[in-house]
Motif scaffolding. Structure first.
Motif, PDB file in Angstrom:
ATOM      1  N   UNK A  70     -55.746  44.101  -6.668  1.00 12.18           N
ATOM      2  CA  UNK A  70     -55.595  45.539  -6.413  1.00 12.18           C
ATOM      3  C   UNK A  70     -54.516  46.190  -7.281  1.00 12.18           C
ATOM      4  N   UNK A  71     -53.426  45.468  -7.515  1.00 10.74           N
ATOM      5  CA  UNK A  71     -52.372  46.031  -8.355  1.00 10.74           C
ATOM      6  C   UNK A  71     -52.502  45.612  -9.818  1.00 10.74           C
ATOM      7  N   UNK A  72     -53.330  44.602 -10.079  1.00  7.59           N
ATOM      8  CA  UNK A  72     -53.540  44.155 -11.457  1.00  7.59           C
ATOM      9  C   UNK A  72     -52.323  43.490 -12.070  1.00  7.59           C
ATOM     10  N   UNK A  73     -51.513  42.856 -11.242  1.00  8.00           N
ATOM     11  CA  UNK A  73     -50.295  42.198 -11.737  1.00  8.00           C
ATOM     12  C   UNK A  73     -50.502  40.685 -11.776  1.00  8.00           C
ATOM     13  N   UNK A  74     -50.520  40.113 -12.961  1.00 10.10           N
ATOM     14  CA  UNK A  74     -50.749  38.679 -13.104  1.00 10.10           C
ATOM     15  C   UNK A  74     -49.431  37.920 -13.026  1.00 10.10           C
ATOM     16  N   UNK A  75     -48.835  37.922 -11.853  1.00 15.05           N
ATOM     17  CA  UNK A  75     -47.579  37.218 -11.608  1.00 15.05           C
ATOM     18  C   UNK A  75     -47.741  36.387 -10.339  1.00 15.05           C
ATOM     19  N   UNK A  76     -46.978  35.305 -10.259  1.00 15.44           N
ATOM     20  CA  UNK A  76     -47.106  34.418  -9.098  1.00 15.44           C
ATOM     21  C   UNK A  76     -46.080  34.793  -8.029  1.00 15.44           C
ATOM     22  N   UNK A  77     -46.406  34.488  -6.795  1.00 11.03           N
ATOM     23  CA  UNK A  77     -45.477  34.724  -5.693  1.00 11.03           C
ATOM     24  C   UNK A  77     -44.235  33.845  -5.857  1.00 11.03           C
ATOM     25  N   UNK A  78     -44.429  32.618  -6.298  1.00 10.55           N
ATOM     26  CA  UNK A  78     -43.336  31.663  -6.425  1.00 10.55           C
ATOM     27  C   UNK A  78     -42.296  32.113  -7.453  1.00 10.55           C
ATOM     28  N   UNK A  79     -42.720  32.964  -8.406  1.00 12.00           N
ATOM     29  CA  UNK A  79     -41.808  33.382  -9.475  1.00 12.00           C
ATOM     30  C   UNK A  79     -40.644  34.214  -8.951  1.00 12.00           C
ATOM     31  N   UNK A  80     -40.778  34.784  -7.753  1.00 12.14           N
ATOM     32  CA  UNK A  80     -39.715  35.642  -7.240  1.00 12.14           C
ATOM     33  C   UNK A  80     -38.501  34.841  -6.758  1.00 12.14           C
ATOM     34  N   UNK A  81     -38.670  33.544  -6.583  1.00 11.16           N
ATOM     35  CA  UNK A  81     -37.510  32.679  -6.308  1.00 11.16           C
ATOM     36  C   UNK A  81     -36.590  32.675  -7.522  1.00 11.16           C
ATOM     37  N   UNK A  82     -37.168  32.445  -8.716  1.00  4.59           N
ATOM     38  CA  UNK A  82     -36.372  32.440  -9.936  1.00  4.59           C
ATOM     39  C   UNK A  82     -35.871  33.821 -10.313  1.00  4.59           C
ATOM     40  N   UNK A  83     -36.709  34.836 -10.094  1.00  5.36           N
ATOM     41  CA  UNK A  83     -36.299  36.211 -10.403  1.00  5.36           C
ATOM     42  C   UNK A  83     -35.077  36.599  -9.564  1.00  5.36           C
ATOM     43  N   UNK A  84     -35.083  36.169  -8.308  1.00  6.82           N
ATOM     44  CA  UNK A  84     -33.939  36.426  -7.442  1.00  6.82           C
ATOM     45  C   UNK A  84     -32.698  35.674  -7.901  1.00  6.82           C
TER      46      UNK A  84
END
Length: 419
Positions: free
Chosen positions: A356-370
């Motif tokens: 729906x948002x067209x964002x090819x990013x993983x949920x797990x990546x937000x651990x590293x982003x944080x």
């Protein structure tokens, strides 16, 4: 007529230049063929990155060459790695029968005389109780390929006391050949990567850790085998500033609870699966911490997750008067008595974020982003490492912090003083 014999093996190290291919060479004379030839041997010397490590490995290679020549290896017949595969020392039959020792779980204790395939299987059984379900499946896969590789390399009669690094490297290369043959048969264009090499090395290393603990080996032969430089496929790449702007603006409208979970992961550094198992009862309200036991974590260890004051207030408001044993993110990602499965969470992420948002990013990546956000805010590398539950000095944290190199270079620019 030439005389049978060989010169003393010599290391060619290019004055310690590790950009060159180091090797050991010697001259060997075969009286049957009446020929003298120069032989070059590497046996993985160049796997190592520093001159000190290569020198140490070269000494081991020279000893292997001498022992093999004395045992009958003829370099005119085959290369040394081929000869090693088919000429393993025979195991003497025991003179007396001793009572077999067993672990408290009833698993036979491996000994230095235990054959390599059997030793790995016993090591897996010993280690199995320490692993979570997913990790257990991974280690089973490692064993499933390691045993055929050992047999294909002709090392199924090799006792533990004779195992060296060179044998483990040969096993890993053989696993690569087996896996690549499977990929080729599937016809999907998949290849054996350095990432896979490192992963299977970690499995075998874990087996040897267990063997070392039970004194079946004196040291882990995997410890000095360098990892190969991994390929970054971008599976868990960090969101760009524009992607992050879209997610923060649109996801709260589409699925507010999913956005809450993403925010929670970003702030705490907990893995998605750990978040799904998080109950209010695990919160230390006084010390602003989450007590994550081994049952919820990736590994069977107990760790503490620090929670900032603003997130603790959010958790309190979310709980309200609900029971302590409620999941913070239960069915439908709402607070409740039943947990949500990881597969259900993955489906939600794919539907709302990727489609729906067209964002090819993983949920797990937000651990590293944080983690990168914490570093930008002034949290030390060790602080992020402690929050993740990584051991001090572990290289695991580095994989999450994509901006660390850039950050350190800037630190030098900002801090260096003139002469």
């Amino acid at each position: 007529m030439l005389k049978q014999g060989y010169t003393d093996p010599q290391l060619h190290r290019y004055s310690g230049d590790t950009d060159q291919e180091w090797y050991v060479d010697f001259y060997h004379t075969c009286i049957q063929r009446n020929k003298r030839k120069r032989v070059q041997v590497r046996l993985g010397i160049n796997f190592f990155k520093t001159a000190k490590e290569r020198d140490r490995e070269a000494r081991a290679v020279i000893k292997i060459i001498r022992d093999s020549l004395e045992a009958g290896w003829d370099p005119h017949d085959c290369k040394l790695d081929v000869w090693l595969q088919t000429h393993q020392p025979k195991i003497p039959e025991p003179i007396v029968t001793v009572q077999e020792l067993k672990t408290p779980d009833g698993i036979p204790v491996p000994t230095p005389a235990t054959l390599l395939p059997e030793a790995l299987e016993l090591a897996y059984k010993i280690r199995q109780k320490e692993l979570k379900k997913k990790s257990c499946q991974n280690y089973e896969t490692g064993l499933r390929y390691a045993i055929p590789a050992i047999k294909a390399a002709g090392m199924d009669k090799l006792p533990l006391e004779k195992v060296k690094r060179v044998h483990i490297r040969m096993v890993l290369e053989q696993i690569g050949k087996i896996r690549q043959a499977e990929y080729d048969k599937q016809g999907k264009g998949k290849i054996w990567t350095p990432n896979a090499f490192n992963r299977y090395k970690s499995y075998i290393s874990a087996y040897f850790d267990a063997l070392e603990e039970w004194e079946a080996v004196e040291f882990n032969p995997c410890d000095k085998i360098a990892d190969k430089d991994p390929i970054d496929f971008g599976t868990h790449r960090h969101a760009t500033d524009e992607e992050l702007r879209i997610l923060k603006q649109e996801l709260p409208k589409l699925h507010p609870e999913l956005y809450n979970l993403v925010r929670f992961e970003h702030v705490t550094g907990m893995r998605p699966n750990e978040i799904l198992q998080y109950k209010y009862s695990m919160t230390d309200w006084l010390n602003s911490e989450i007590k994550l036991s081994y049952m919820e974590g990736k590994t069977r260890i107990y760790r503490v997750v620090p929670v900032p004051a603003f997130m603790l207030e959010w958790i309190k408001a979310r709980k309200g008067m609900q029971p302590d044993n409620y999941y913070v993110f239960g069915k439908g990602l709402k607070s409740g008595p039943k947990s949500l499965t990881a597969n259900s969470l993955s489906r939600r992420w794919s539907s709302y974020v990727k489609e729906k948002l067209g964002l090819n990013i993983s949920l797990y990546s937000f651990k590293g982003l944080g983690g990168d956000a914490k570093r930008d805010a002034g949290v030390s590398y060790g602080g992020v490492q402690a929050g993740y539950g990584h051991a001090l000095g572990s290289s695991s944290t580095k994989a999450y912090l994509r901006k660390e190199g850039e950050r350190l270079r800037q630190e030098i620019k900002d801090s260096i003083v003139d002469l």
